[in-house]
Write a protein that holds these residues in place. Structure first.
Motif, PDB file in Angstrom:
ATOM      1  N   TYR A 172       0.838  -1.219   0.000  1.00  0.00           N
ATOM      2  CA  TYR A 172       0.000   0.000   0.000  1.00  0.00           C
ATOM      3  C   TYR A 172       0.871   1.267   0.000  1.00  0.00           C
ATOM      4  N   ASN A 223     -12.159  -6.277  -4.086  1.00  0.00           N
ATOM      5  CA  ASN A 223     -10.982  -6.454  -4.935  1.00  0.00           C
ATOM      6  C   ASN A 223     -10.897  -5.297  -5.910  1.00  0.00           C
ATOM      7  N   ALA A 276      -5.397  -4.849  -5.553  1.00  0.00           N
ATOM      8  CA  ALA A 276      -5.544  -5.257  -4.160  1.00  0.00           C
ATOM      9  C   ALA A 276      -6.660  -6.273  -4.040  1.00  0.00           C
ATOM     10  N   ASP A 277      -6.470  -7.197  -3.092  1.00  0.00           N
ATOM     11  CA  ASP A 277      -7.418  -8.281  -2.873  1.00  0.00           C
ATOM     12  C   ASP A 277      -7.879  -8.219  -1.427  1.00  0.00           C
ATOM     13  N   VAL A 305      -8.785  -2.893   0.512  1.00  0.00           N
ATOM     14  CA  VAL A 305      -8.522  -1.842  -0.476  1.00  0.00           C
ATOM     15  C   VAL A 305      -8.511  -0.485   0.222  1.00  0.00           C
ATOM     16  N   PRO A 315      -2.086   0.083  -4.065  1.00  0.00           N
ATOM     17  CA  PRO A 315      -1.765  -1.298  -4.438  1.00  0.00           C
ATOM     18  C   PRO A 315      -1.270  -2.101  -3.245  1.00  0.00           C
ATOM     19  N   GLY A 316      -1.685  -3.356  -3.151  1.00  0.00           N
ATOM     20  CA  GLY A 316      -1.365  -4.193  -2.004  1.00  0.00           C
ATOM     21  C   GLY A 316      -0.260  -5.191  -2.292  1.00  0.00           C
TER      22      GLY A 316
END
Lengths: 298, 97
Positions: A7, A116, A151-152, A155, A165-166
């Motif tokens: 992140y 997601n 990201a899953d 978020v 972004p993860g």
């Protein structure tokens, strides 16, 4: 000590986190520290009985998972893990990268959605919905169609509506993998006793922040009715964002309800909110992907 | 419609400090932190809420609303009383002591 990026934050961790993007060795200062250590139980009796527990205050968040670990999240920058005897590393990481990171992101001021985030052009869409509705299956279907995932599950969204972004993996159930024709051979289970796997994204991971432009709520409709997409208007947009916030029940103890209210109202004004209703017997994931992309293109 | 009025025309109402509100494309969404509930206001509710920027009595509210809308005083009183009852119940307005 291990370094990672998650992140857009620099993480220094006592434990290995193979799911995460490796950070730069030059990152001397860390945004987030993940340490192994003793975690004092919270005030009151939340901590005593060896069962799962949760305790939240504005400056500190604590939770415990029986047989796994207790986690302390403080100041938006330090997570301390007190591992239980006989715990396994995968389970420790599952709750670290879920609830613990979620609490940390709330402490850092993000609105965190439960869904997601998929890249579409120079923006992204987020798919949300109840547990079991098919979010991960849909994410995997986007992957198969050649799309990238930011990201899953968790978020984080900034004040200006940008999704962070993860990590380059999604979690996928065995039966969803079967449905999509994906093999889970050689993949790690997210927890030893669960039929859910960590699926690496490799080049399908989008590692840049993107403006959130659409939110799609997956829901189940009446038997026999065709899958359809509808716009969500007015007040209901706010409700969808509120209801699909990650670990919504953390917020009261953390004293964040007012901020969360404002964040949802603000984001509701910035994005398109849609609901996609599928029949109880399910829909072809590929069809859902096509419907969503067609809708987003309008 | 029977209204369980325990207030009179001159009772002063005010917004509760812990009631949050936001405008969403012309609709007002409200949240009571204490109750952890959120809900939307219809057009009557939105107008009354807007008027309550300063503490007002039922008399004052109806006076302002009948000037603005083509509605008679009796009907206005009935609708606004009902709204105020509901908002009292939800804790987003209170009566000035």
């Amino acid at each position: 000590m291990y370094c990672y990026r998650l992140y857009q934050l620099t993480i220094h961790s006592d434990i290995e986190l193979p799911e995460l993007l490796v950070g730069s060795a030059d990152d001397v200062s860390a945004d987030v520290l993940i340490r192994l250590g003793t975690v004092a139980p919270p005030p009151g009796d939340a901590g005593d009985d060896g069962e799962d527990g949760l305790w939240a205050a504005p400056d500190r968040f604590w939770f415990s998972v029986a047989g796994v670990a207790s986690y302390d999240v403080t100041g938006g920058h330090t997570i301390t893990i007190d591992a239980a005897v006989g715990s396994d590393a995968a389970s420790i990481r599952l709750f670290l990268l879920g609830s613990a990171i979620g609490a940390l992101l709330f402490q850092r001021g993000y609105l965190v959605l439960h869904g997601n985030a998929i890249r579409v052009g120079e923006a992204c869409l987020v798919c949300v919905g109840d547990s079991g509705i098919g979010k991960s299956t849909l994410a995997a279907a986007f992957l198969q169609a050649g799309y990238s995932i930011l990201a899953d599950d968790v978020v984080p969204v900034t004040a200006d509506g940008t999704a962070m972004p993860g990590m380059p993996r999604i979690k996928l159930w065995q039966d969803a993998a079967d449905r999509l024709g994906l093999s889970t051979a050689g993949l790690q289970r997210i927890r030893p006793e669960m039929d859910k796997y960590n699926v690496p994204l490799a080049e399908h991971f989008c590692d840049q922040p993107l403006p959130l432009r659409w939110l799609y709520l997956l829901q189940q409709g009446e038997a026999g009715a065709a899958t359809r997409v509808e716009e969500v208007t007015g007040l209901e947009r706010f409700r969808v964002l509120c209801d699909n916030t990650y670990r919504l029940y953390f917020l009261r103890g953390m004293g964040l309800q007012e901020r969360h209210f404002r964040q949802c109202a603000d984001l509701a004004g910035r994005i398109r909110v849609k609901k996609i209703t599928r029949p109880p017997e399910g829909a072809e994931p590929g069809d859902l992907v096509r419907l969503i992309l067609q809708d987003a293109a309008d | 419609m029977k209204s369980d009025q325990n207030f009179c025309g001159s009772t002063i109402f005010l917004r509760s400090p812990d009631a949050l509100h936001a405008d969403l494309e012309g609709e007002t969404v409200m949240m009571s932190i204490e109750r952890g509930e959120y809900f939307g206001l219809n057009s009557v509710g939105s107008r009354v809420w807007a008027q309550l920027e300063a503490p007002q009595s039922l008399d004052q509210l109806c006076s302002a609303l009948t000037a603005e809308y083509a509605v008679d005083d009796a009907q206005c009183r009935e609708e606004v009383s009902a709204f105020l009852q509901e908002m009292l119940r939800l804790g987003i307005v209170s009566v000035q002591a």
